[in-house]
Scaffold this motif. Structure first.
Motif, PDB file in Angstrom:
ATOM      1  N   LYS A 116      40.050  30.164  40.615  1.00  0.00           N
ATOM      2  CA  LYS A 116      40.558  31.018  39.344  1.00  0.00           C
ATOM      3  C   LYS A 116      41.686  31.926  39.458  1.00  0.00           C
ATOM      4  O   LYS A 116      42.248  32.115  38.491  1.00  0.00           O
ATOM      5  N   ALA A 117      41.924  32.209  40.682  1.00  0.00           N
ATOM      6  CA  ALA A 117      42.921  33.270  40.724  1.00  0.00           C
ATOM      7  C   ALA A 117      44.263  32.340  41.618  1.00  0.00           C
ATOM      8  O   ALA A 117      44.368  31.451  41.405  1.00  0.00           O
ATOM      9  N   SER A 163      42.718  35.496  46.988  1.00  0.00           N
ATOM     10  CA  SER A 163      41.559  35.795  46.284  1.00  0.00           C
ATOM     11  C   SER A 163      39.964  35.869  46.868  1.00  0.00           C
ATOM     12  O   SER A 163      40.160  35.717  48.098  1.00  0.00           O
ATOM     13  N   ILE A 166      37.313  38.630  50.527  1.00  0.00           N
ATOM     14  CA  ILE A 166      38.189  38.867  51.817  1.00  0.00           C
ATOM     15  C   ILE A 166      39.664  39.374  51.161  1.00  0.00           C
ATOM     16  O   ILE A 166      39.908  40.435  51.659  1.00  0.00           O
ATOM     17  N   MET A 176      39.487  41.384  57.477  1.00  0.00           N
ATOM     18  CA  MET A 176      38.064  42.021  57.790  1.00  0.00           C
ATOM     19  C   MET A 176      38.134  42.348  58.805  1.00  0.00           C
ATOM     20  O   MET A 176      38.720  42.092  59.911  1.00  0.00           O
ATOM     21  N   ASP A 177      36.864  43.268  58.981  1.00  0.00           N
ATOM     22  CA  ASP A 177      36.840  44.133  60.279  1.00  0.00           C
ATOM     23  C   ASP A 177      35.659  43.552  60.994  1.00  0.00           C
ATOM     24  O   ASP A 177      35.288  44.186  62.355  1.00  0.00           O
ATOM     25  N   MET A 222      39.617  27.868  36.343  1.00  0.00           N
ATOM     26  CA  MET A 222      38.195  28.539  36.256  1.00  0.00           C
ATOM     27  C   MET A 222      37.038  27.493  35.880  1.00  0.00           C
ATOM     28  O   MET A 222      37.322  26.825  34.944  1.00  0.00           O
ATOM     29  N   CYS A 262      31.282  27.247  44.995  1.00  0.00           N
ATOM     30  CA  CYS A 262      31.575  28.452  46.069  1.00  0.00           C
ATOM     31  C   CYS A 262      32.300  29.533  45.139  1.00  0.00           C
ATOM     32  O   CYS A 262      33.279  30.412  45.658  1.00  0.00           O
ATOM     33  N   ASP A 278      32.390  44.446  44.896  1.00  0.00           N
ATOM     34  CA  ASP A 278      32.826  43.117  45.239  1.00  0.00           C
ATOM     35  C   ASP A 278      34.179  42.581  44.345  1.00  0.00           C
ATOM     36  O   ASP A 278      34.639  43.488  43.542  1.00  0.00           O
ATOM     37  N   ASN A 281      34.776  37.433  40.446  1.00  0.00           N
ATOM     38  CA  ASN A 281      33.511  37.018  40.676  1.00  0.00           C
ATOM     39  C   ASN A 281      32.343  37.310  39.901  1.00  0.00           C
ATOM     40  O   ASN A 281      32.172  38.507  39.532  1.00  0.00           O
ATOM     41  N   GLY A 310      25.408  37.404  49.390  1.00  0.00           N
ATOM     42  CA  GLY A 310      26.303  37.791  50.621  1.00  0.00           C
ATOM     43  C   GLY A 310      25.505  39.186  51.199  1.00  0.00           C
ATOM     44  O   GLY A 310      24.971  39.301  52.433  1.00  0.00           O
ATOM     45  N   HIS A 311      25.901  40.210  50.313  1.00  0.00           N
ATOM     46  CA  HIS A 311      25.123  41.460  50.631  1.00  0.00           C
ATOM     47  C   HIS A 311      23.786  41.424  50.029  1.00  0.00           C
ATOM     48  O   HIS A 311      23.013  42.360  50.616  1.00  0.00           O
ATOM     49  N   GLY A 331      28.056  30.213  50.348  1.00  0.00           N
ATOM     50  CA  GLY A 331      28.653  31.690  50.288  1.00  0.00           C
ATOM     51  C   GLY A 331      27.679  32.419  49.144  1.00  0.00           C
ATOM     52  O   GLY A 331      26.535  32.104  48.903  1.00  0.00           O
ATOM     53  N   ASP A 332      28.428  33.405  48.661  1.00  0.00           N
ATOM     54  CA  ASP A 332      27.676  34.315  47.765  1.00  0.00           C
ATOM     55  C   ASP A 332      27.059  33.919  46.654  1.00  0.00           C
ATOM     56  O   ASP A 332      26.111  34.552  46.107  1.00  0.00           O
ATOM     57  N   LEU A 365      29.724  37.063  55.435  1.00  0.00           N
ATOM     58  CA  LEU A 365      30.848  36.443  55.776  1.00  0.00           C
ATOM     59  C   LEU A 365      30.424  34.946  56.875  1.00  0.00           C
ATOM     60  O   LEU A 365      30.905  34.066  56.604  1.00  0.00           O
TER      61      LEU A 365
HETATM   62  C1  LIG Z   1      34.495  44.656  50.018  1.00  0.00           C
HETATM   63  C2  LIG Z   1      33.776  43.991  51.056  1.00  0.00           C
HETATM   64  C3  LIG Z   1      33.628  44.071  52.483  1.00  0.00           C
HETATM   65  C4  LIG Z   1      32.906  43.130  53.246  1.00  0.00           C
HETATM   66  N1  LIG Z   1      32.720  43.069  54.641  1.00  0.00           N
HETATM   67  C5  LIG Z   1      32.252  42.274  55.250  1.00  0.00           C
HETATM   68  C6  LIG Z   1      32.255  42.271  56.579  1.00  0.00           C
HETATM   69  O1  LIG Z   1      33.093  43.274  57.105  1.00  0.00           O
HETATM   70  N2  LIG Z   1      31.813  41.422  57.635  1.00  0.00           N
HETATM   71  C7  LIG Z   1      30.949  40.570  57.066  1.00  0.00           C
HETATM   72  O2  LIG Z   1      30.397  39.635  57.538  1.00  0.00           O
HETATM   73  N3  LIG Z   1      31.038  40.242  55.609  1.00  0.00           N
HETATM   74  C8  LIG Z   1      31.632  41.152  54.616  1.00  0.00           C
HETATM   75  N4  LIG Z   1      31.562  41.058  53.363  1.00  0.00           N
HETATM   76  C9  LIG Z   1      30.826  39.878  52.709  1.00  0.00           C
HETATM   77  C10 LIG Z   1      31.688  38.671  52.962  1.00  0.00           C
HETATM   78  O3  LIG Z   1      33.287  39.007  52.766  1.00  0.00           O
HETATM   79  C11 LIG Z   1      31.481  37.761  51.641  1.00  0.00           C
HETATM   80  O4  LIG Z   1      30.042  37.453  51.695  1.00  0.00           O
HETATM   81  C12 LIG Z   1      32.210  36.453  51.658  1.00  0.00           C
HETATM   82  O5  LIG Z   1      33.492  36.594  51.771  1.00  0.00           O
HETATM   83  C13 LIG Z   1      31.990  35.475  50.389  1.00  0.00           C
HETATM   84  O6  LIG Z   1      32.508  34.200  50.272  1.00  0.00           O
HETATM   85  P1  LIG Z   1      32.277  33.614  48.971  1.00  0.00           P
HETATM   86  O7  LIG Z   1      33.271  32.387  49.372  1.00  0.00           O
HETATM   87  O8  LIG Z   1      31.116  33.257  48.655  1.00  0.00           O
HETATM   88  O9  LIG Z   1      33.024  34.463  47.837  1.00  0.00           O
HETATM   89  P2  LIG Z   1      34.530  34.784  47.826  1.00  0.00           P
HETATM   90  O10 LIG Z   1      35.374  34.944  49.164  1.00  0.00           O
HETATM   91  O11 LIG Z   1      34.426  35.975  46.936  1.00  0.00           O
HETATM   92  O12 LIG Z   1      35.467  33.727  46.994  1.00  0.00           O
HETATM   93  C14 LIG Z   1      34.793  33.575  45.820  1.00  0.00           C
HETATM   94  C15 LIG Z   1      36.166  32.607  44.829  1.00  0.00           C
HETATM   95  O13 LIG Z   1      35.586  32.052  43.960  1.00  0.00           O
HETATM   96  C16 LIG Z   1      36.508  32.272  42.853  1.00  0.00           C
HETATM   97  N5  LIG Z   1      36.095  31.888  41.372  1.00  0.00           N
HETATM   98  C17 LIG Z   1      34.950  32.823  40.945  1.00  0.00           C
HETATM   99  N6  LIG Z   1      34.551  32.092  39.888  1.00  0.00           N
HETATM  100  C18 LIG Z   1      35.292  31.125  39.698  1.00  0.00           C
HETATM  101  C19 LIG Z   1      35.397  30.033  38.768  1.00  0.00           C
HETATM  102  N7  LIG Z   1      34.613  29.869  37.822  1.00  0.00           N
HETATM  103  N8  LIG Z   1      35.972  28.914  39.002  1.00  0.00           N
HETATM  104  C20 LIG Z   1      36.940  28.959  40.055  1.00  0.00           C
HETATM  105  N9  LIG Z   1      37.008  29.843  41.162  1.00  0.00           N
HETATM  106  C21 LIG Z   1      36.175  30.709  40.989  1.00  0.00           C
HETATM  107  C22 LIG Z   1      37.093  33.691  42.998  1.00  0.00           C
HETATM  108  O14 LIG Z   1      38.362  33.723  42.523  1.00  0.00           O
HETATM  109  C23 LIG Z   1      37.112  33.678  44.717  1.00  0.00           C
HETATM  110  O15 LIG Z   1      38.343  33.388  45.072  1.00  0.00           O
HETATM  111  C24 LIG Z   1      32.253  41.830  52.634  1.00  0.00           C
HETATM  112  C25 LIG Z   1      32.512  41.694  51.123  1.00  0.00           C
HETATM  113  C26 LIG Z   1      33.083  42.643  50.257  1.00  0.00           C
HETATM  114  C27 LIG Z   1      33.287  42.625  48.934  1.00  0.00           C
END
Ligand SMILES: Cc1cc2nc3c(=O)[nH]c(=O)nc-3n(C[C@H](O)[C@H](O)[C@H](O)COP(=O)(O)OP(=O)(O)OC[C@H]3O[C@@H](n4cnc5c(N)ncnc54)[C@H](O)[C@@H]3O)c2cc1C
Length: 558
Positions: A40-41, A46, A49, A53-54, A156, A191, A211, A215, A345-346, A368-369, A378
């Motif tokens: 999407k971005a 995007s 992350i 990350m720490d 998207m 994802c 977050d 998303n 995720g959380h 993922g989330d 993560l």
């Molecule tokens: C502020 C913060 C701090 C965190 N710190 C930690 C940590 O220290 N340690 C740890 O283990 N976990 C941590 N987490 C949790 C971890 O980062 C997430 O659980 C994980 O990154 C989720 O990955 P994901 O791919 O599911 O989602 P994301 O990485 O958020 O990716 C989702 C992607 O999908 C895209 N998207 C959304 N909708 C659409 C659509 N309709 N079409 C196309 N693309 C779309 C978005 O643009 C985005 O790029 C943290 C989370 C946050 C928010």
């Protein structure tokens, strides 16, 4: 039809942590297969992350912890509502994952003896493993680029396509032009992250969420419409974090000796992030605002905390605190409840998957989330990104061809064109989003009761009508945003019907029903599943037992 067409073997929707990892893994095991990511971005920056990350929050380091201990910790953290196999498999693969990331150049902190720096984040076990990697997303993106993956930024996903009972692709939209794109695909990996833009954050800024605000629950709704089941939608996760910024810091400060205090100087949490419910309770009882105190810590620890906060996840924190003249050596950090977030995720919300990242629909995986492997963080996004890719590759190789549903594509096109037509429409889209999310905040989060939840469902009908008939669209960006708001409304519907169904209270503030204030383990230590009914407006709910280790019954319901 004015629609762009494409074909791929595996379509990945969302190029965040899970999506990037899925693409890399699929190409590692089957370089000949075509992989396309719709993001999407811009996939380099995007997602959750975005920068770095720490910590990897769940790693079972040999001789220090193991998957059995993790299972105990997560079962306790989820009050028993967690399917064992996915969490167990994630823990089992977590150490190999860490080693793989290290090989890619991701820096984990080790002492002079070569031991990893671990911290206590869960009720038991030291699974959280410290990372110091401000460029994590760039490292991932670079790996994807090396693998000859097709990446389409600013696309998207809005709807999945099926060929009979199996997935056959998706319809997407360019978020700048509003142009539709159709991809035929043998398998799809969702994802797209969780639902970050639910109710309003305390700052009132629409995108000032904890977050990643891109998303907007699109993945939940795409999965639901395709026949997948959502679970845990009643789990409304909110944490006390930096006031007006909603940025993370508990896992970084508390695990290093920071103290969470109430306004009467009582220490609520110290050493481990294991009393979130107590923090919420203190605020509910009027003992807030809470704050984190670091003043008692040695300079070395404060500098370490500053280094992490100001470089890794959200580097903007340095400017935020400096402009408010907050020095951790002399000032406490004020905390405030964040907006509610629905995610796997959380939190505990998402598409129900088994240990193969399978959604129960042939050819559709979720990682993922967007998927419910509760509190997988993560680690889960990376591990299940890989697992989804491994299984999608297997299935893809068995499929010769799939057809896309032209009738459905036409109806999506017609709906889009009607939404673009501004005749007699006068509601500004930003004001519309603000109102939708304000009303979600009024009726969905705890304290919940039947009356409030039904009030939301009444409002939802009004909003859905306004969305089609009254909201003005200036350009492609507004149009994409309208689809996002539709998903926000529909996620709120799912949360409401799940909360109405779960006639008990569980998980502290995440699901407190004032009309059923007690936890009822006998009847409710199970999933509440949400399914799309026959008509667009209808949602069905059902319940399913929690699946134990190796019981293979994830898709068997009551
Ligand atoms: C502020 C913060 C701090 C965190 N710190 C930690 C940590 O220290 N340690 C740890 O283990 N976990 C941590 N987490 C949790 C971890 O980062 C997430 O659980 C994980 O990154 C989720 O990955 P994901 O791919 O599911 O989602 P994301 O990485 O958020 O990716 C989702 C992607 O999908 C895209 N998207 C959304 N909708 C659409 C659509 N309709 N079409 C196309 N693309 C779309 C978005 O643009 C985005 O790029 C943290 C989370 C946050 C928010």
């Amino acid at each position: 039809m004015n629609i762009r067409r494409m074909q791929t073997d595996i379509l990945i929707i969302g190029g965040g942590s899970a999506g990037c990892m899925a693409a890399i893994r699929a190409k590692e095991i089957a370089p000949e297969i075509n992989i396309c990511i719709w993001e999407k971005a811009d996939f380099k920056y995007s997602g959750s992350i975005a920068r770095g990350m720490d910590a990897l929050n769940i790693v079972c380091i040999p001789n220090l912890s193991d998957p059995d201990l993790y299972l105990e910790a997560i079962q306790s953290g989820c009050k028993g509502v967690v399917d064992s196999d996915p969490s167990y498999v994630m823990a089992q693969r977590s150490y190999d994952l860490l080693k793989k990331l290290e090989k890619w150049g991701v820096r984990f902190i080790v002492d002079k003896k070569g031991n990893y720096r671990t911290l206590q984040y869960h009720v038991k076990g030291r699974f959280q493993t410290a990372m110091d990697e401000p460029d994590l997303k760039l490292i991932l993106a670079q790996k994807v680029l090396e693998k000859n993956v097709t990446i389409l930024n600013r696309i998207m996903g809005i709807s999945l396509l099926k060929d009979g009972d199996q997935i056959s692709g998706a319809v997407g939209m360019n978020t700048r032009t509003g142009e539709l794109i159709v991809s035929q695909a043998k398998t799809v990996i969702l994802c797209a992250g969780g639902q970050a833009r639910f109710n309003l954050p305390n700052s009132g800024y629409l995108y000032g969420t904890f977050d990643y605000p891109g998303n907007s629950g699109d993945g939940f709704i795409m999965g639901l419409d395709a026949g997948a089941k959502l679970t845990g939608m009643e789990y409304c996760s909110s944490v006390n974090l930096i006031k007006d910024a909603s940025m993370p810091l508990l896992a970084i400060t508390v695990t290093r000796g920071g103290r969470v205090m109430d306004c009467f100087e009582n220490v609520i949490m110290e050493g481990a992030v294991n009393r979130i419910d107590e923090m919420n309770k203190a605020v509910d009882e009027g003992r807030g605002p809470l704050r984190i105190s670091l003043k008692h810590l040695p300079e070395e620890t404060i500098s370490e905390i500053e280094h992490i906060l100001f470089t890794c996840e959200r580097p903007v924190q340095e400017r935020f605190f400096r402009n408010r003249h907050i020095d951790f050596r002399t000032h406490d950090i004020e905390l405030w409840p964040t907006e509610v977030q629905l995610c796997g995720g959380h939190g505990m919300s998402g598409i129900r998957v088994d240990e193969n990242a399978w959604t129960g629909i042939y050819g559709l995986y979720a990682a993922g989330d967007v998927a419910c492997v509760p509190k997988q963080h993560l680690t889960g996004a990376f591990v299940f990104g890989e697992i989804a890719a491994e299984n999608a590759v297997k299935v893809t190789k068995n499929i010769n061809d799939v057809c896309v549903d032209e009738k459905k594509i036409l109806s999506i096109l017609n709906k889009k064109e009607s939404r673009e037509n501004n005749l007699d429409k006068n509601i500004d889209i930003k004001e519309f989003e603000y109102k939708v999310r304000r009303i979600i905040g009024d009726y969905i989060p705890s304290p919940k009761n039947e009356y409030k939840l039904h009030r939301w469902l009444e409002w939802s009908k009004v909003f859905k009508n306004d969305l089609e008939m009254k909201v003005k669209i200036e350009d492609g960006h507004d149009l994409a945003r309208l689809y996002e708001i539709e998903h926000i409304i529909r996620c709120a519907d799912c949360s409401a019907v799940a909360a109405i169904t779960r006639k008990e209270s569980r998980w502290g503030d995440a699901h407190f029903r004032s009309d059923y204030p007690e936890t009822d383990n006998q009847n409710w230590q199970k999933h509440v599943l949400v399914l799309q009914g026959d008509k667009y407006e209808n949602l069905d709910t059902t319940t399913a037992p929690v699946s134990g280790l190796n019981q293979k019954e994830i898709f068997h319901e009551n």
